[in-house]
Motif scaffolding. Structure first.
Motif: not given
Length: 322
Positions: A205, A208, A211, A234-235, A238, A241-242
């Motif tokens: 998290s 993410g 970033r 979760y990955s 993340a 988001k990146i």
């Protein structure tokens, strides 16, 4: 600890009177219960005059948990350093519902309540330490960031978000190292689903939130392992988001319902196919459409100059205005 002789102070009476000096004095009583109650009462007062006595009480093995809770309730930044040092304490505070509550848990709660002043000191610990103190610092940092996002709506403020990412960037390499040290492929204790917030989930998290492209490969590695389900989700979030295009195919292979995540990558990278997919996905649920979301996709697609985006934009506009 015998400043009261044979008599015991009435902590409840002192608390009602908000007698901070009397409560501080009660921290020196021979009776452990009195000392615990005095620490708790000082937290209720939220009086900064109690900070130093409560910091000193962290050294009292019978009161340290109550002192940590109280320091968190007061919320003064002066407590951050002593509390972080107390993360090394492996002692047990008390049992709750048959489960032993450790000093580290009490300290982590206190640091989370203090919030932003604890961020950079925790990052320093994550950079410089290893083992249990690093792990607890990672979880605590994650909890603080979660509270800040909830209370301040940081996600809606790009400038605040940028500043927070800048602070967190220092921790990127230690976080990646800590993630790779986790035996997450074979960890039977990690349940499936998105609700579990153990150490690996917290690391992912945070990656993410930061970033940084350096986190892409380690996160893709988790997707390619194929389990556990919770960490895959979760990955993927993340990676969304990146916003790295490298993550598109691994996400598609790992997750069936991945349109929303891939759309995030489209917004970050300007990938026309992903942007159109995201806009079309939004158009399927007109009741959930909002002007900000439609505008976001429209601006991103306008920048691409791709004529293939015209029809999806018209459809989305009609659905939104209908």
């Amino acid at each position: 600890m015998g400043v009261f002789g044979t008599s015991k102070p009435n902590v409840e009476k002192l608390r009602t009177k908000e007698d901070v000096k009397g409560l501080v004095k009660a921290l020196q009583c021979k009776d452990v219960t009195v000392r615990e109650k005095a620490a708790e009462a000082l937290g209720v007062t939220k009086d900064v005059r109690a900070i130093i006595p409560l910091i000193n009480a962290l050294k009292d093995e019978n009161v340290r948990g109550s002192a940590a809770y109280a320091l968190g309730d007061i919320g003064d930044a002066r407590a951050v350093g002593p509390l972080i040092r107390a993360l090394n304490d492996e002692g047990i505070v008390r049992e709750q519902h048959g489960i032993p509550i450790g000093v580290r848990g009490a300290v982590a709660r206190a640091l989370t309540k203090i919030g932003e002043p604890a961020i950079e000191p925790l990052i320093s610990v994550i950079e410089e330490k290893s083992g249990a103190i690093q792990e607890k610092s990672i979880i605590t940092l994650h909890n603080i960031m979660g509270v800040l996002h909830h209370e301040r709506d940081i996600l809606a403020d790009e400038e605040v978000q940028r500043v927070q990412r800048f602070k967190l960037e220092r921790a990127i390499e230690p976080l990646i190292d800590a993630l790779r040290r986790q035996d997450i492929q074979h960890d039977a204790d990690i349940p499936s689903g998105m609700h579990f917030m153990g150490l690996p989930n917290c690391i992912i998290s945070l990656l993410g939130m930061i970033r940084d492209e350096r986190a892409v490969e380690p996160l893709i590695e988790i997707l390619e392992r194929g389990k556990p389900e919770g960490l895959i989700l979760y990955s993927a979030f993340a990676l969304g988001k990146i916003g790295s295009k490298k993550a598109v195919e691994p996400i598609r292979k790992a997750i069936t319902d991945c349109n929303g995540i891939l759309a995030r990558i489209g917004l970050a990278t300007g990938d026309v196919e992903l942007l159109i997919g995201g806009l079309e996905g939004m158009s399927k649920f007109p009741a959930a459409m909002d002007e900000m979301g439609v505008r976001q996709y429209a601006r991103a697609l306008e920048k691409t100059g791709d004529k293939g985006a015209v029809k999806p934009l018209i459809v989305a506009a009609i659905k939104y205005l209908d």
